[in-house]
Design a protein around this motif. Structure first.
Motif, PDB file in Angstrom:
ATOM      1  N   CYS A  76       0.826  -1.222   0.000  1.00 20.44           N
ATOM      2  CA  CYS A  76       0.000   0.000   0.000  1.00 20.44           C
ATOM      3  C   CYS A  76       0.856   1.266   0.000  1.00 20.44           C
ATOM      4  N   GLU A  77       2.142   1.116  -0.156  1.00 16.74           N
ATOM      5  CA  GLU A  77       3.077   2.237  -0.050  1.00 16.74           C
ATOM      6  C   GLU A  77       2.786   3.347  -1.057  1.00 16.74           C
ATOM      7  N   TYR A  78       2.257   2.961  -2.227  1.00 15.31           N
ATOM      8  CA  TYR A  78       2.065   3.948  -3.299  1.00 15.31           C
ATOM      9  C   TYR A  78       0.597   4.325  -3.479  1.00 15.31           C
ATOM     10  N   SER A  79      -0.221   4.034  -2.489  1.00 11.11           N
ATOM     11  CA  SER A  79      -1.639   4.404  -2.525  1.00 11.11           C
ATOM     12  C   SER A  79      -1.770   5.819  -1.973  1.00 11.11           C
ATOM     13  N   GLN A  80      -1.568   6.798  -2.843  1.00 11.50           N
ATOM     14  CA  GLN A  80      -1.501   8.202  -2.421  1.00 11.50           C
ATOM     15  C   GLN A  80      -2.436   9.058  -3.253  1.00 11.50           C
ATOM     16  N   ASP A  81      -2.968  10.106  -2.629  1.00  5.02           N
ATOM     17  CA  ASP A  81      -3.998  10.930  -3.265  1.00  5.02           C
ATOM     18  C   ASP A  81      -3.479  11.730  -4.457  1.00  5.02           C
ATOM     19  N   ASP A  82      -2.183  11.959  -4.525  1.00  5.02           N
ATOM     20  CA  ASP A  82      -1.629  12.775  -5.615  1.00  5.02           C
ATOM     21  C   ASP A  82      -0.712  11.957  -6.521  1.00  5.02           C
ATOM     22  N   LEU A  83      -0.902  10.625  -6.518  1.00  3.12           N
ATOM     23  CA  LEU A  83      -0.025   9.755  -7.323  1.00  3.12           C
ATOM     24  C   LEU A  83      -0.855   8.894  -8.261  1.00  3.12           C
TER      25      LEU A  83
END
Length: 353
Positions: free
Chosen positions: A149-156
């Motif tokens: 889940c490391e790359y589950s980001q709102d601006d990615l």
């Protein structure tokens, strides 16, 4: 208790993981729909195929009733429709695969006489499995120790870019303009959107989209990064479908309009099965369309198009030489664009040293 008939499929080494998962899921769902048991033959080939040899170590799939080919009285092949066009040698000789939902497969019930049926096909139409979305999420659950889940980001936004095995097929390979349009469309959602590439070829991906970092992690991490992304800009690849479909985090998915013939279609889909509810499709000019808009356009195309009227009609032998010449011209134009872009990259490097 009365023994139920079996509906089964066989997974093949010539399939990639995405295609194998479609066959697996569709077979289980059609069996459920028709009150049959299911069986998955060739389960040892899952993720041991043309693209990988690691096995599906990050899921615990069930394969139903153990069976052998000899246990099946009937073999059913999903209906196929093809357009024979001068896009490439493949499309001249084999035709572009344009099939929609096969109603016979959808309502398969063991032949109506308690027969065991072994099914083969593409099996990628959401009509086959959409009512069972929650069940599918459970079937394809990623083991917690592999769920990144490391790359589950709102601006990615995660870009899935298919390179090496597509690059020699100009009718299939998505060129730079598709990705540039897609990134612009994502930045309309968030002007500060960042991008990261998941790919099968880091070097080629970073050449195609300079300035965006590309990664090729292990299979589990690539799969779960896509599954847990907030935003997805996708290639015409079946690998990304089930991580996107089972996602509980994704907010926007952009994929190529016309799917495997994004670059050359005049309105047909290759295939119609790849129009999915909730996805947004981008055309060659960067315009966006909902799945429903795509279906309406396709229905009109099928009614009016003289090209579509010739589906399943191979190119006549007398016309094949001209078709091959046309396909060769298209391939040479694609090569020239590739060489030109490569030259521009080298010049930029010289001036930025």
């Amino acid at each position: 208790m009365e023994k139920k008939p079996l509906i089964a499929t066989e997974l093949l080494r010539g399939q990639g993981l995405g295609n194998q998962l479609f066959c697996y899921v569709t077979t289980r769902c059609i069996a459920l729909r028709n009150n049959c048991d299911y069986s998955i033959l060739g389960s040892e080939t899952l993720a041991n195929n043309i693209h990988s040899q690691c096995g599906l170590y990050f899921m615990e799939l069930e394969f139903g009733v153990p069976a052998e080919k000899e246990d099946f009285a009937k073999v059913y092949h999903e209906r196929e429709d093809r357009l024979y066009l001068a896009n490439s040698r493949h499309d001249i000789e084999h035709g572009a695969y344009i099939t929609g939902t096969d109603e016979t497969l959808l309502n398969l019930n063991g032949g109506g006489a308690g027969e065991n049926v072994l099914v083969y096909g593409n099996m990628q139409a959401e009509d086959y499995y959409l009512p069972y979305k929650e069940e599918i999420r459970q079937w394809l659950r990623v083991k917690p120790e592999y769920d990144c889940c490391e790359y589950s980001q709102d601006d990615l936004c995660i870009i899935h870019l298919r390179c090496t095995d597509y690059m020699d097929s100009p009718e299939l390979f998505l060129e730079k303009r598709y990705w540039i349009h897609g990134m612009k469309n994502m930045r309309r959602i968030n002007p500060k959107m960042r991008f990261m590439i998941i790919t099968n070829d880091v070097k080629e991906a970073e050449k195609l989209i300079p300035g965006v970092k590309a990664y090729n992690f292990d299979l589990a991490k690539d799969y779960s990064i896509i599954k847990n992304a907030r935003y997805l800009l996708l290639a015409n690849s079946s690998f990304t479908y089930f991580p996107a479909f089972t996602s509980t985090t994704v907010r926007k998915i952009i994929a190529p309009k016309y799917w495997a013939r994004h670059n050359v279609s005049d309105g047909y889909w290759a295939s119609e099965q790849n129009i999915y509810e909730g996805w947004t499709y981008q055309d060659r000019q960067g315009r966006l369309f909902s799945a429903e808009e795509c279906r309406r356009e396709l229905a009109q195309y099928k009614e009016c198009s003289p090209v579509y009227a010739k589906r399943n009609q191979p190119i006549a032998e007398a016309d094949k030489e001209k078709a091959y010449q046309r396909a060769q011209r298209y391939y040479k134009r694609f090569q020239m664009r590739h060489y030109w872009n490569s030259a521009k990259r080298k010049v930029r490097k010289l001036f930025t040293r």
